[in-house]
Design a protein around this motif. Structure first.
Motif, PDB file in Angstrom:
ATOM      1  N   ASN A 245       3.109  -7.151  -6.901  1.00 35.79           N
ATOM      2  CA  ASN A 245       1.784  -7.065  -7.112  1.00 35.79           C
ATOM      3  C   ASN A 245       1.238  -8.575  -6.464  1.00 35.79           C
ATOM      4  O   ASN A 245       1.624  -9.662  -6.856  1.00 35.79           O
ATOM      5  CB  ASN A 245       1.314  -7.064  -8.560  1.00 35.79           C
ATOM      6  N   PRO A 246       0.216  -8.444  -5.284  1.00 35.03           N
ATOM      7  CA  PRO A 246      -0.194  -7.080  -4.827  1.00 35.03           C
ATOM      8  C   PRO A 246       0.617  -6.747  -3.871  1.00 35.03           C
ATOM      9  O   PRO A 246       1.551  -7.591  -3.236  1.00 35.03           O
ATOM     10  CB  PRO A 246      -1.521  -7.423  -4.051  1.00 35.03           C
ATOM     11  N   VAL A 274       0.821  -2.712  -6.372  1.00 34.09           N
ATOM     12  CA  VAL A 274      -0.626  -2.471  -6.278  1.00 34.09           C
ATOM     13  C   VAL A 274      -1.107  -2.575  -4.951  1.00 34.09           C
ATOM     14  O   VAL A 274      -0.984  -3.674  -4.278  1.00 34.09           O
ATOM     15  CB  VAL A 274      -1.427  -3.194  -7.268  1.00 34.09           C
ATOM     16  N   TYR A 275      -1.776  -1.501  -4.330  1.00 34.41           N
ATOM     17  CA  TYR A 275      -2.361  -1.654  -3.068  1.00 34.41           C
ATOM     18  C   TYR A 275      -3.633  -1.163  -3.045  1.00 34.41           C
ATOM     19  O   TYR A 275      -4.082  -0.227  -3.626  1.00 34.41           O
ATOM     20  CB  TYR A 275      -1.669  -0.900  -1.947  1.00 34.41           C
ATOM     21  N   GLU A 276      -4.705  -2.141  -2.754  1.00 37.73           N
ATOM     22  CA  GLU A 276      -6.167  -1.836  -2.995  1.00 37.73           C
ATOM     23  C   GLU A 276      -6.301  -1.327  -4.534  1.00 37.73           C
ATOM     24  O   GLU A 276      -6.063  -2.184  -5.439  1.00 37.73           O
ATOM     25  CB  GLU A 276      -6.516  -0.832  -2.010  1.00 37.73           C
ATOM     26  N   ASP A 277      -6.818  -0.249  -4.715  1.00 36.52           N
ATOM     27  CA  ASP A 277      -6.956   0.403  -6.046  1.00 36.52           C
ATOM     28  C   ASP A 277      -6.209   1.403  -6.584  1.00 36.52           C
ATOM     29  O   ASP A 277      -6.478   2.223  -7.379  1.00 36.52           O
ATOM     30  CB  ASP A 277      -8.568   0.844  -6.017  1.00 36.52           C
ATOM     31  N   SER A 278      -4.777   1.460  -6.151  1.00 35.44           N
ATOM     32  CA  SER A 278      -3.753   2.280  -6.349  1.00 35.44           C
ATOM     33  C   SER A 278      -2.296   1.519  -6.711  1.00 35.44           C
ATOM     34  O   SER A 278      -2.188   0.449  -6.102  1.00 35.44           O
ATOM     35  CB  SER A 278      -3.734   3.434  -5.282  1.00 35.44           C
ATOM     36  N   LEU A 279      -1.704   2.472  -7.606  1.00 39.22           N
ATOM     37  CA  LEU A 279      -0.110   1.831  -7.547  1.00 39.22           C
ATOM     38  C   LEU A 279       0.625   2.634  -6.757  1.00 39.22           C
ATOM     39  O   LEU A 279       0.695   3.914  -7.054  1.00 39.22           O
ATOM     40  CB  LEU A 279      -0.153   1.996  -9.183  1.00 39.22           C
ATOM     41  N   LEU A 319      -6.158   3.481  -9.902  1.00 41.19           N
ATOM     42  CA  LEU A 319      -6.331   2.591 -11.010  1.00 41.19           C
ATOM     43  C   LEU A 319      -7.674   2.241 -11.269  1.00 41.19           C
ATOM     44  O   LEU A 319      -8.803   2.382 -10.418  1.00 41.19           O
ATOM     45  CB  LEU A 319      -5.539   1.345 -10.747  1.00 41.19           C
ATOM     46  N   SER A 321      -8.754   0.119 -13.047  1.00 46.44           N
ATOM     47  CA  SER A 321      -9.077  -1.647 -13.125  1.00 46.44           C
ATOM     48  C   SER A 321      -7.815  -2.095 -12.659  1.00 46.44           C
ATOM     49  O   SER A 321      -6.737  -1.436 -12.538  1.00 46.44           O
ATOM     50  CB  SER A 321      -9.103  -1.893 -14.774  1.00 46.44           C
ATOM     51  N   THR A 322      -8.034  -3.235 -11.930  1.00 46.01           N
ATOM     52  CA  THR A 322      -6.858  -3.843 -11.155  1.00 46.01           C
ATOM     53  C   THR A 322      -6.577  -5.265 -11.767  1.00 46.01           C
ATOM     54  O   THR A 322      -6.217  -5.997 -11.378  1.00 46.01           O
ATOM     55  CB  THR A 322      -7.112  -3.982  -9.575  1.00 46.01           C
ATOM     56  N   ILE A 327      -2.945  -3.731 -15.177  1.00 49.06           N
ATOM     57  CA  ILE A 327      -1.746  -3.259 -14.134  1.00 49.06           C
ATOM     58  C   ILE A 327      -0.355  -3.567 -15.149  1.00 49.06           C
ATOM     59  O   ILE A 327       0.563  -2.726 -15.179  1.00 49.06           O
ATOM     60  CB  ILE A 327      -1.815  -4.353 -13.204  1.00 49.06           C
TER      61      ILE A 327
END
Length: 364
Positions: A245-246, A274-279, A319, A321-322, A327
């Motif tokens: 992460n990230p 986590v990449y941008e708003d996705s896991l 996600l 929320s990041t 997370i």
């Protein structure tokens, strides 16, 4: 389970209509002006080689223009090298000007599986794939999905052979590398059909180009990502779980598990980041009957999308929320789900690299 069963279809097998699948595929394209090929996000060598091979088939047999698209980034070094050294002309799927009489062919993926940003409003003519991840095929005119095959490139090679189309060196190189990347690893997930395709393609392919792709130069982020993964890797019985992460690039989760699964004390390796708003999640297994795709779908559940093969799988979770706490919560839940799915006792994991060793290395 390793794909060792006899190939149920030879290159001459015909369907109940009296036509081979490649015949029906080409026949259905006759009334269209252009053929556009789409695939999954972060297209890999199997999808790229398949699109290139099918485009060659359509151009050679039907004389129709074709378009090969790219959905998202191509960030893995080997995949970028494949595109560069073979001079693949890829149009970002969001930039395509869709024509009213386009035939859209989805390759190495299935619609509405969460693995692409291809607009649902554009109708598909065909889906050609080798995954057992179920997609929504309603309204698709032509489908050829063979989960017994290790690679979609194998199906495409069959089509070219059935139609008596000469396979150029460039196309053979892409198809060979596409199959090779899908059936690599041990035990191999390959069928006799995959091996037969490799035997046909190997004499034609450019072996120097294959070597160049295999040994692609790596960016700085690769080493940063690998270091972070090793520092955050925990062993739970036969499972190795890593968090990054990230995540610098989405495909680097797969690069981490390709490396980690070689650890001789585990059967499964999982990397999430986590990449941008996705896991992003990637799974590898080193045993037969590992059910990696099935297990990952079970773990992800309604949180996101996942799928894959017996020993290779991937998925993503959007996600809301990041924030670090959010997370941590989702990663803790995924850890619990993985342990439950693999029937491993939910206990504190053991670091792959002990913390004291990391601290000593930093001080030296």
């Amino acid at each position: 389970m390793a794909r060792r069963s006899a190939d149920p279809e030879s290159t001459s097998t015909k369907t109940s209509s009296g036509l081979r699948r490649s015949d029906r595929f080409l026949l259905g394209l006759n009334s269209f002006d252009r053929v556009v090929f789409v695939s999954h996000v972060q297209p890999d060598p199997d999808s790229l080689g398949s699109m290139l091979g099918l485009a060659h088939l359509v151009e050679t047999r039907l004389g129709k223009p074709t378009l090969i698209t790219r959905d998202g980034l191509i960030s893995r070094a080997e995949n970028r090298a494949l595109v560069d050294v073979l001079n693949l002309e890829l149009v970002p799927v969001e930039d395509v000007a869709w024509g009213q009489n386009d035939a859209v062919v989805m390759v190495d993926s299935q619609p509405r599986t969460g693995r692409h940003t291809f607009p649902d409003s554009v109708p598909l003519f065909a889906v050609i794939d080798h995954h057992d991840t179920p997609g929504d095929l309603e309204g698709v005119t032509f489908t050829d999905i063979r989960a017994t095959h290790g690679a979609t490139c194998t199906l495409v090679t069959k089509y070219l052979l059935e139609q008596g189309v000469t396979i150029p060196e460039r196309v053979a190189t892409a198809l060979l590398y596409g199959i090779e990347t899908e059936v690599t690893g041990y035990p191999r997930e390959a069928s006799p059909a995959d091996d037969a395709a490799l035997i046909v393609l190997y004499p034609i392919a450019d072996k120097d180009v294959i070597a160049q792709i295999r040994n692609a130069r790596l960016p700085h982020s690769y080493f940063e990502c690998t270091l972070q993964a090793m520092q955050s890797s925990f062993i739970y019985d036969r499972l190795l779980l890593s968090w990054v992460n990230p995540l610098p690039l989405p495909e680097q989760a797969a690069e981490v598990v390709d490396f980690m699964i070689r650890f001789d004390q585990v059967d499964y390796a999982v990397c999430g980041g986590v990449y941008e708003d996705s896991l992003i999640l990637s799974v590898r297994a080193s045993i037969e009957n590992a059910r990696a795709g099935e297990i990952l779908r079970q773990v992800v559940g309604k949180l996101g999308r996942a799928g894959g093969h017996d020993r290779r799988a991937g998925g993503s979770i959007p996600l809301s929320s990041t924030a670090p706490s959010a997370i941590e919560d989702i990663q803790a839940e995924l850890r619990r789900r993985f342990l439950k799915a693999l029937k491993i006792e939910d206990t504190r994991g053991q670091r792959l690299v002990p913390l004291r060793d990391m601290l000593q290395n930093l001080q030296s």
